[in-house]
Scaffold this motif. Structure first.
Motif, PDB file in Angstrom:
ATOM      1  N   THR A 385       0.812  -1.216   0.000  1.00 45.00           N
ATOM      2  CA  THR A 385       0.000   0.000   0.000  1.00 45.00           C
ATOM      3  C   THR A 385       0.846   1.268   0.000  1.00 45.00           C
ATOM      4  O   THR A 385       0.594   2.194  -0.769  1.00 45.00           O
ATOM      5  CB  THR A 385      -0.909   0.018   1.242  1.00 45.00           C
ATOM      6  OG1 THR A 385      -1.643  -1.198   1.294  1.00 45.00           O
ATOM      7  CG2 THR A 385      -1.873   1.182   1.175  1.00 45.00           C
ATOM      8  N   LEU A 386       1.872   1.325   0.845  1.00 48.54           N
ATOM      9  CA  LEU A 386       2.706   2.510   0.984  1.00 48.54           C
ATOM     10  C   LEU A 386       4.007   2.347   0.202  1.00 48.54           C
ATOM     11  O   LEU A 386       4.242   1.331  -0.441  1.00 48.54           O
ATOM     12  CB  LEU A 386       3.005   2.780   2.456  1.00 48.54           C
ATOM     13  CG  LEU A 386       1.800   2.966   3.372  1.00 48.54           C
ATOM     14  CD1 LEU A 386       2.257   3.305   4.789  1.00 48.54           C
ATOM     15  CD2 LEU A 386       0.873   4.053   2.852  1.00 48.54           C
ATOM     16  N   GLY A 387       4.879   3.368   0.309  1.00 48.08           N
ATOM     17  CA  GLY A 387       6.181   3.312  -0.336  1.00 48.08           C
ATOM     18  C   GLY A 387       7.192   2.557   0.512  1.00 48.08           C
ATOM     19  O   GLY A 387       6.865   2.003   1.575  1.00 48.08           O
ATOM     20  N   LEU A 388       8.441   2.566   0.047  1.00 49.77           N
ATOM     21  CA  LEU A 388       9.503   1.840   0.758  1.00 49.77           C
ATOM     22  C   LEU A 388       9.710   2.337   2.183  1.00 49.77           C
ATOM     23  O   LEU A 388      10.115   1.580   3.059  1.00 49.77           O
ATOM     24  CB  LEU A 388      10.819   1.968  -0.011  1.00 49.77           C
ATOM     25  CG  LEU A 388      11.181   0.862  -0.993  1.00 49.77           C
ATOM     26  CD1 LEU A 388      12.497   1.185  -1.671  1.00 49.77           C
ATOM     27  CD2 LEU A 388      11.250  -0.493  -0.298  1.00 49.77           C
ATOM     28  N   ASP A 389       9.437   3.618   2.424  1.00 50.46           N
ATOM     29  CA  ASP A 389       9.642   4.138   3.776  1.00 50.46           C
ATOM     30  C   ASP A 389       8.659   3.536   4.770  1.00 50.46           C
ATOM     31  O   ASP A 389       8.819   3.705   5.987  1.00 50.46           O
ATOM     32  CB  ASP A 389       9.580   5.667   3.810  1.00 50.46           C
ATOM     33  CG  ASP A 389       8.334   6.235   3.151  1.00 50.46           C
ATOM     34  OD1 ASP A 389       7.672   5.502   2.392  1.00 50.46           O
ATOM     35  OD2 ASP A 389       8.024   7.418   3.382  1.00 50.46           O
ATOM     36  N   GLY A 390       7.667   2.783   4.283  1.00 47.42           N
ATOM     37  CA  GLY A 390       6.781   2.055   5.181  1.00 47.42           C
ATOM     38  C   GLY A 390       7.529   1.031   6.013  1.00 47.42           C
ATOM     39  O   GLY A 390       7.062   0.632   7.085  1.00 47.42           O
ATOM     40  N   VAL A 391       8.707   0.605   5.545  1.00 44.88           N
ATOM     41  CA  VAL A 391       9.540  -0.330   6.310  1.00 44.88           C
ATOM     42  C   VAL A 391       9.883   0.265   7.675  1.00 44.88           C
ATOM     43  O   VAL A 391       9.979  -0.459   8.680  1.00 44.88           O
ATOM     44  CB  VAL A 391      10.827  -0.671   5.529  1.00 44.88           C
ATOM     45  CG1 VAL A 391      11.795  -1.474   6.393  1.00 44.88           C
ATOM     46  CG2 VAL A 391      10.492  -1.441   4.257  1.00 44.88           C
ATOM     47  N   LEU A 392      10.056   1.577   7.738  1.00 44.46           N
ATOM     48  CA  LEU A 392      10.400   2.224   9.002  1.00 44.46           C
ATOM     49  C   LEU A 392       9.325   2.006  10.061  1.00 44.46           C
ATOM     50  O   LEU A 392       9.627   1.865  11.250  1.00 44.46           O
ATOM     51  CB  LEU A 392      10.616   3.725   8.783  1.00 44.46           C
ATOM     52  CG  LEU A 392      11.841   4.115   7.947  1.00 44.46           C
ATOM     53  CD1 LEU A 392      11.783   5.594   7.574  1.00 44.46           C
ATOM     54  CD2 LEU A 392      13.132   3.810   8.694  1.00 44.46           C
TER      55      LEU A 392
END
Length: 404
Positions: A385-392
């Motif tokens: 759903t979100l971008g790569l920064d969702g990993v944070l």
């Protein structure tokens, strides 16, 4: 005889309130057994579990708390707690804890209802709920929103696989991501993050772009699609695709490299990982030529990818060993962890294809990013759903923690 009382205070938040309440308790020689406080839109919810030495003191202390709360325009409620109930609560502190993370473009009541219902269904008790994402204006475009709610839950599901399957089903139905992970020391102590490149760090499969320039785009794209879905052996399919590029002029590499777009959130993610002291790496079945460009742009520490052999200005179409395939990626993750003096539990791996599954499986946090259904089902966690920064968010990172 001592008294155990839960004091709940609610009202408009204001400076000095906690000091005033605990000041009254201090005068009564009260012991604090538990305490928690939350503020939502300037409204305070403050709970404090206290042990009052004697029944005689209890009456005086609680009367003073009531008077102090009144002066501060707060509502107060007292709930007696039996020693038996208190001991039962203490005995529960050894239970395992897990984190359920909801990632979505816009948080809705239905999403929270479905997540909380599933946790209850599997015998998990929600202790805390926190919003990790920042405040969003009401008129934020649907594709630009960013919402993350973190649930801290207590207990151990009888069937973790069934729980994950149900979360995945709900995530697909509601177009959200739901992560479920153990709340361990390693979750907050990871130090190495490795990434696939094509369709993970960049919004393209480079070999497909090279194939278009060579006039064999459809053939190569079809093979790539099947390989990423796990229908074909990566190593064999890579050699087959590479052979079709034989004779491609090296001059096209620069133009293709210049056209590659970073995936949403990539720059934010790498900037924050670097600030937090992480080592980062590209482990890619793509080509070193393009991975090196990303390394320079994002400040990545290590790059391992495939060499694109060129002779007399032309691509030879011959694979250069060792090929970075699925097993090679997993081996490289182990080697890098050892080199950095880390346990595998302290590592993060992110990828989208079937050839990423072995490294996702052994990493402390393995994330299938915008991946095919087979990969999403097999990986520990998934973000679509979100971008790569969702990993944070999966690390417990709050937007307000960032410096960007």
């Amino acid at each position: 005889m001592r008294e155990i009382v839960l004091i709940n205070i609610t009202g408009e938040d204001r400076p000095g309130l906690t000091a005033a309440i605990t000041g009254v308790l201090a005068q009564g020689g009260v012991n604090i057994l538990d305490i928690g406080q939350a503020v939502i839109h300037d409204t305070l919810s403050f709970g404090i579990l206290v042990e009052i030495p004697s029944t005689e003191q209890a009456s005086s202390v609680l009367k003073d708390i009531l008077f102090t709360a009144y002066k501060l325009d707060q509502q107060v409620r007292f709930t007696p707690v039996s020693e038996e109930d208190y001991q039962h609560w203490v005995a529960g502190q050894g239970k395992k804890r897990h984190i359920v993370t909801l990632l979505t473009r816009k948080v809705t009541a239905e999403q929270l209802q479905r997540v909380s219902s599933i946790t209850a269904q599997y015998g998990l008790n929600i202790d805390h709920i926190d919003r990790l994402s920042g405040r969003m204006p009401l008129d934020t475009p649907a594709d630009k929103g960013k919402g993350c709610i973190e649930f801290s839950v207590r207990g151990e599901p009888a069937d973790p696989q069934a729980l994950r399957a149900e979360f995945l089903s709900v995530a697909q139905a509601l177009n959200v991501d739901i992560a479920f992970q153990e709340d361990s020391l390693f979750r907050r102590n990871r130090r190495l993050a490795v990434f696939d490149m094509d369709s993970t760090l960049i919004e393209a499969e480079v070999i497909d772009e090279l194939a278009k320039a060579a006039g064999v785009g459809e053939q190569v794209s079809e093979i790539t699609e099947r390989a990423m879905a796990g229908e074909l052996d990566f190593r064999a399919s890579f050699k087959e695709r590479l052979a079709l590029l034989k004779g491609l002029d090296v001059s096209v590499l620069d133009s293709i490299g210049a056209s590659l777009r970073l995936t949403e959130g990539a720059e934010t993610l790498f900037a924050e990982l670097k600030r937090l002291g992480y080592k980062t790496a590209i482990l890619s079945g793509g080509f070193t030529y393009f991975a090196k460009q990303l390394q320079a742009k994002l400040g990545i520490d290590y790059v391992f990818a495939n060499e694109l052999e060129v002779v007399d200005g032309k691509v030879t179409g011959v694979a250069v060993e060792p090929i970075v395939d699925a097993q090679r990626k997993a081996d490289l993750l182990k080697e890098l962890a050892h080199k950095e003096g880390l346990r595998l539990e302290q590592t993060i791996a992110v990828g989208d294809g079937a050839n990423d599954l072995p490294m996702l499986a052994i990493a402390g946090l393995g994330v299938a990013f915008r991946a095919k259904p087979l990969v999403k089902q097999s990986a520990k966690q998934a973000i679509s759903t979100l971008g790569l920064d969702g990993v944070l968010y999966l690390l417990g990172f709050r937007d307000r923690d960032g410096q960007l």
